[in-house]
Motif scaffolding. Sequence first.
Motif, PDB file in Angstrom:
ATOM      1  N   GLY A   1      39.155  48.555  42.460  1.00 50.37           N
ATOM      2  CA  GLY A   1      40.140  47.563  42.899  1.00 50.37           C
ATOM      3  C   GLY A   1      41.127  48.019  43.957  1.00 50.37           C
ATOM      4  N   SER A   2      41.086  49.298  44.340  1.00 43.87           N
ATOM      5  CA  SER A   2      42.057  49.761  45.341  1.00 43.87           C
ATOM      6  C   SER A   2      41.888  49.082  46.700  1.00 43.87           C
ATOM      7  CB  SER A   2      41.945  51.275  45.542  1.00 43.87           C
ATOM      8  OG  SER A   2      42.344  51.925  44.377  1.00 43.87           O
ATOM      9  N   ASP A   3      40.666  48.723  47.037  1.00 37.16           N
ATOM     10  CA  ASP A   3      40.452  47.982  48.298  1.00 37.16           C
ATOM     11  C   ASP A   3      41.226  46.671  48.241  1.00 37.16           C
ATOM     12  OD1 ASP A   3      38.565  49.902  48.894  1.00 37.16           O
ATOM     13  OD2 ASP A   3      36.823  48.614  48.511  1.00 37.16           O
ATOM     14  N   TRP A   4      41.114  46.047  47.094  1.00 35.75           N
ATOM     15  CA  TRP A   4      41.800  44.765  46.898  1.00 35.75           C
ATOM     16  C   TRP A   4      43.308  44.964  46.982  1.00 35.75           C
ATOM     17  CZ3 TRP A   4      41.732  41.483  41.753  1.00 35.75           C
ATOM     18  CH2 TRP A   4      42.095  40.170  42.043  1.00 35.75           C
ATOM     19  N   SER A   5      43.817  46.057  46.382  1.00 34.34           N
ATOM     20  CA  SER A   5      45.250  46.350  46.466  1.00 34.34           C
ATOM     21  C   SER A   5      45.701  46.372  47.920  1.00 34.34           C
ATOM     22  CB  SER A   5      45.565  47.723  45.863  1.00 34.34           C
ATOM     23  OG  SER A   5      45.132  47.817  44.542  1.00 34.34           O
TER      24      SER A   5
ATOM     25  N   SER B   1      31.204  38.953  60.081  1.00 28.92           N
ATOM     26  CA  SER B   1      32.155  37.895  59.727  1.00 28.92           C
ATOM     27  C   SER B   1      32.466  38.015  58.243  1.00 28.92           C
ATOM     28  CB  SER B   1      31.557  36.523  60.031  1.00 28.92           C
ATOM     29  OG  SER B   1      30.509  36.262  59.125  1.00 28.92           O
ATOM     30  N   TYR B   2      33.547  37.376  57.823  1.00 30.03           N
ATOM     31  CA  TYR B   2      33.904  37.391  56.408  1.00 30.03           C
ATOM     32  C   TYR B   2      32.756  36.875  55.549  1.00 30.03           C
ATOM     33  CZ  TYR B   2      38.804  38.020  57.781  1.00 30.03           C
ATOM     34  OH  TYR B   2      39.978  38.496  58.293  1.00 30.03           O
ATOM     35  N   ASN B   3      32.096  35.812  56.034  1.00 29.68           N
ATOM     36  CA  ASN B   3      30.976  35.252  55.270  1.00 29.68           C
ATOM     37  C   ASN B   3      29.858  36.254  55.093  1.00 29.68           C
ATOM     38  OD1 ASN B   3      31.747  32.737  54.588  1.00 29.68           O
ATOM     39  ND2 ASN B   3      30.966  31.755  56.448  1.00 29.68           N
ATOM     40  N   GLU B   4      29.537  36.931  56.194  1.00 25.58           N
ATOM     41  CA  GLU B   4      28.449  37.903  56.132  1.00 25.58           C
ATOM     42  C   GLU B   4      28.791  39.023  55.160  1.00 25.58           C
ATOM     43  OE1 GLU B   4      26.549  37.574  60.624  1.00 25.58           O
ATOM     44  OE2 GLU B   4      28.389  38.711  60.349  1.00 25.58           O
ATOM     45  N   VAL B   5      30.009  39.518  55.246  1.00 23.52           N
ATOM     46  CA  VAL B   5      30.355  40.644  54.393  1.00 23.52           C
ATOM     47  C   VAL B   5      30.462  40.201  52.928  1.00 23.52           C
ATOM     48  CG1 VAL B   5      32.891  40.727  54.398  1.00 23.52           C
ATOM     49  CG2 VAL B   5      31.603  42.830  54.508  1.00 23.52           C
ATOM     50  N   SER B   6      30.831  38.948  52.708  1.00 25.85           N
ATOM     51  CA  SER B   6      30.857  38.445  51.324  1.00 25.85           C
ATOM     52  C   SER B   6      29.456  38.442  50.742  1.00 25.85           C
ATOM     53  CB  SER B   6      31.377  37.019  51.241  1.00 25.85           C
ATOM     54  OG  SER B   6      32.616  36.924  51.847  1.00 25.85           O
TER      55      SER B   6
ATOM     56  N   LEU C   1      27.010  40.300  51.663  1.00 25.63           N
ATOM     57  CA  LEU C   1      26.591  41.688  51.481  1.00 25.63           C
ATOM     58  C   LEU C   1      27.216  42.295  50.231  1.00 25.63           C
ATOM     59  CD1 LEU C   1      26.724  43.181  55.058  1.00 25.63           C
ATOM     60  CD2 LEU C   1      24.740  43.016  53.572  1.00 25.63           C
ATOM     61  N   ALA C   2      28.509  42.045  50.053  1.00 26.95           N
ATOM     62  CA  ALA C   2      29.207  42.618  48.905  1.00 26.95           C
ATOM     63  C   ALA C   2      28.609  42.047  47.625  1.00 26.95           C
ATOM     64  CB  ALA C   2      30.695  42.311  48.990  1.00 26.95           C
ATOM     65  N   TYR C   3      28.348  40.750  47.646  1.00 27.10           N
ATOM     66  CA  TYR C   3      27.810  40.106  46.460  1.00 27.10           C
ATOM     67  C   TYR C   3      26.427  40.662  46.141  1.00 27.10           C
ATOM     68  CZ  TYR C   3      26.476  36.513  43.190  1.00 27.10           C
ATOM     69  OH  TYR C   3      26.064  35.862  42.066  1.00 27.10           O
ATOM     70  N   PHE C   4      25.635  40.865  47.185  1.00 30.85           N
ATOM     71  CA  PHE C   4      24.280  41.336  46.959  1.00 30.85           C
ATOM     72  C   PHE C   4      24.147  42.844  47.074  1.00 30.85           C
ATOM     73  CE2 PHE C   4      23.239  36.837  47.634  1.00 30.85           C
ATOM     74  CZ  PHE C   4      22.509  36.636  46.476  1.00 30.85           C
ATOM     75  N   GLY C   5      25.115  43.562  46.564  1.00 24.06           N
ATOM     76  CA  GLY C   5      24.877  44.962  46.283  1.00 24.06           C
ATOM     77  C   GLY C   5      25.356  46.006  47.273  1.00 24.06           C
ATOM     78  N   ALA C   6      25.830  45.622  48.467  1.00 26.21           N
ATOM     79  CA  ALA C   6      26.325  46.666  49.359  1.00 26.21           C
ATOM     80  C   ALA C   6      27.684  47.116  48.822  1.00 26.21           C
ATOM     81  CB  ALA C   6      26.455  46.137  50.780  1.00 26.21           C
ATOM     82  N   LYS C   7      27.856  48.397  48.589  1.00 27.30           N
ATOM     83  CA  LYS C   7      29.015  48.848  47.817  1.00 27.30           C
ATOM     84  C   LYS C   7      30.210  49.266  48.668  1.00 27.30           C
ATOM     85  CE  LYS C   7      27.031  49.504  43.471  1.00 27.30           C
ATOM     86  NZ  LYS C   7      25.603  49.478  43.853  1.00 27.30           N
TER      87      LYS C   7
ATOM     88  N   LEU D   1      32.659  47.679  50.184  1.00 29.18           N
ATOM     89  CA  LEU D   1      33.942  47.005  50.064  1.00 29.18           C
ATOM     90  C   LEU D   1      33.962  46.213  48.766  1.00 29.18           C
ATOM     91  CD1 LEU D   1      36.173  46.782  52.238  1.00 29.18           C
ATOM     92  CD2 LEU D   1      35.152  44.619  52.908  1.00 29.18           C
ATOM     93  N   HIS D   2      35.079  46.284  48.048  1.00 32.79           N
ATOM     94  CA  HIS D   2      35.206  45.458  46.847  1.00 32.79           C
ATOM     95  C   HIS D   2      35.222  43.985  47.277  1.00 32.79           C
ATOM     96  CE1 HIS D   2      36.925  43.585  43.320  1.00 32.79           C
ATOM     97  NE2 HIS D   2      36.749  44.702  42.652  1.00 32.79           N
ATOM     98  N   PRO D   3      34.402  43.145  46.661  1.00 33.24           N
ATOM     99  CA  PRO D   3      34.270  41.764  47.157  1.00 33.24           C
ATOM    100  C   PRO D   3      35.589  40.985  47.198  1.00 33.24           C
ATOM    101  CG  PRO D   3      32.889  42.133  45.198  1.00 33.24           C
ATOM    102  CD  PRO D   3      33.481  43.455  45.561  1.00 33.24           C
ATOM    103  N   LYS D   4      36.513  41.314  46.311  1.00 34.83           N
ATOM    104  CA  LYS D   4      37.759  40.542  46.290  1.00 34.83           C
ATOM    105  C   LYS D   4      38.698  40.905  47.441  1.00 34.83           C
ATOM    106  CE  LYS D   4      37.839  39.575  41.342  1.00 34.83           C
ATOM    107  NZ  LYS D   4      38.351  40.073  40.055  1.00 34.83           N
ATOM    108  N   THR D   5      38.356  41.946  48.193  1.00 31.65           N
ATOM    109  CA  THR D   5      39.205  42.391  49.295  1.00 31.65           C
ATOM    110  C   THR D   5      39.325  41.321  50.378  1.00 31.65           C
ATOM    111  OG1 THR D   5      38.242  44.544  48.904  1.00 31.65           O
ATOM    112  CG2 THR D   5      39.549  44.341  50.873  1.00 31.65           C
ATOM    113  N   ILE D   6      38.282  40.505  50.485  1.00 33.70           N
ATOM    114  CA  ILE D   6      38.192  39.643  51.651  1.00 33.70           C
ATOM    115  C   ILE D   6      39.175  38.482  51.629  1.00 33.70           C
ATOM    116  CG2 ILE D   6      36.587  38.117  52.881  1.00 33.70           C
ATOM    117  CD1 ILE D   6      34.444  40.220  51.593  1.00 33.70           C
ATOM    118  N   ARG D   7      39.337  37.881  50.449  1.00 36.58           N
ATOM    119  CA  ARG D   7      40.110  36.636  50.397  1.00 36.58           C
ATOM    120  C   ARG D   7      41.559  36.736  50.872  1.00 36.58           C
ATOM    121  NH1 ARG D   7      40.478  32.862  45.391  1.00 36.58           N
ATOM    122  NH2 ARG D   7      42.382  32.049  46.329  1.00 36.58           N
ATOM    123  N   PRO D   8      42.323  37.705  50.389  1.00 36.12           N
ATOM    124  CA  PRO D   8      43.732  37.729  50.833  1.00 36.12           C
ATOM    125  C   PRO D   8      43.865  37.855  52.343  1.00 36.12           C
ATOM    126  CG  PRO D   8      43.350  39.347  49.078  1.00 36.12           C
ATOM    127  CD  PRO D   8      42.022  38.767  49.435  1.00 36.12           C
TER     128      PRO D   8
END
Length: 477
Positions: free
Chosen positions: A210-214, A254-259, A261-267, A269-276
């Motif tokens: 979760g530190s990425d998200w922080s 793009s944010y969409n692309e990285v979302s 990727l994050a969802y499908f296993g690329a480790k 970036l924590h997926p929740k990092t993107i939204r804020p």
Amino acid sequence: MRLLVTKFGGTSVGSAAAIRALATITAQNRAAWDGVVVVVSALSGVTDSLLRIVRTAQSGDAVGVHELYTALRLRHDSTIDELLTTERAAVRKDVDGLLDECAKLCEGVRVLGELTLRTLDAITGLGERMSARIVAATLREHGIAASAYDATDLIVTDDRYQDASPLMPETIERTTGLLGPVLAAGSTPVITGFIGATLAGVKTTLGRGGSDWSAAILGAALEASEVWIYTDVDGVLTADPRTVPDARVIPTLSYNEVSELAYFGAKVLHPKTIRPVVERGIALRVKNTFNPTHSGTLIVQQTERIVGAIKAVTSVHSLSLITVMGRGMLGVPGIAARTFAAIARQNASILMISQASSEQSICCVIPAGTTANVVASLRQELAAELERRDIDTISVDDNVAIITAVGAGMRGTSGVAKRVFGVVGDAEINVIAIAQGSSECAISLVVSEADARAAVRAIHTLTHTETISAHHRAPCE
Ligand code: ASP
Ligand code: MG
């Protein structure tokens, strides 16, 4: 003020040498920006060690606790000794205080034999509190104005221990109130990742990784210009280099692309990092602490689309494909809803869904560990339909993997699916199921686990990361 929030992950603070590199990078960043914030993870492996200590305490093993605790103390003390001279004694004392807190909490757990999630959060968050103090002191010894802050004073969260989420208005108020003057005075705050506290001040954690998200939360609260996530690779790669040795760094996503990727296993970036950050148009960059001149991967709201291009391919393993099939399902509303509800009751997350328009089958992919419970739950939920033969079978395909090709340039471009199936077919790989999200930014294929690596390699031959000549480009959306 042009503010840069940087986050250094576990390996980036995992040794004295890494923390020295962090200090050099931070000095350079400070020269280039009006203000710099540093967010840190625990030293690599420390959160895992803390978890192990708690579990050992819970099992009543006092000797085991002592051994693990001693190892943790040695790790931190030797890092401090290697890094610090003038502040060595003071930081040792601080860190010892935190380790004492750990020992006391663990003793409580051992005596009671009981562990609440709330206690677990108080213990697992100690790693970041130790690393922030070590890093801040190191910066000061390198002549950089810096001080450590616990995010328990900054990030206000709900009380979902282990998986807390920020309350943004309160977080913004505290963060700007406390850090505004610090930044205005030209100092660099060094802030613990991963942790927060409820309104009542009870310690929480934001979930593993979760530190990425922080960093994203703090970047949003402080209206940073950019958030940079420093890790131990050059950026987001076109594929996992263990599967594809010639995987390349993707310059822009793009944010969409990285979302996807994050969802499908690329480790990376924590997926929740993107939204804020996406909500506020803050650019996000992934960079390498050990190769800081590499520009890394820039993640922005919209990239210049490369028409038809697949930017990356990723895979998720150890999955099962569940198929509910029957002619009697045709035109009967509610079967899909009941199927998914029965799966949800087993706390199984569904990674992919596909239903043919003949409405005679629904299939979905779930983590293999949950399969037995899910099938039992489905048989129970659909018992009447099975009896009436409206549903013929509920079948399970074990050992499947999802391979996902990602790229926003697929949108509105015909022929991408054809090329994907072409290369997969040429490699003589059987595709069990397919799905394309309506974002049209990803195509997912289900293949048998045995074919997964070959499928990733085949699709990787189609990736494009360079911006190609102007007439091949579509305008930005
Ligand atoms: N230290 C925490 C973990 O290992 C948080 C992080 O590093 O992102 O999960
Ligand atoms: Mg991480």
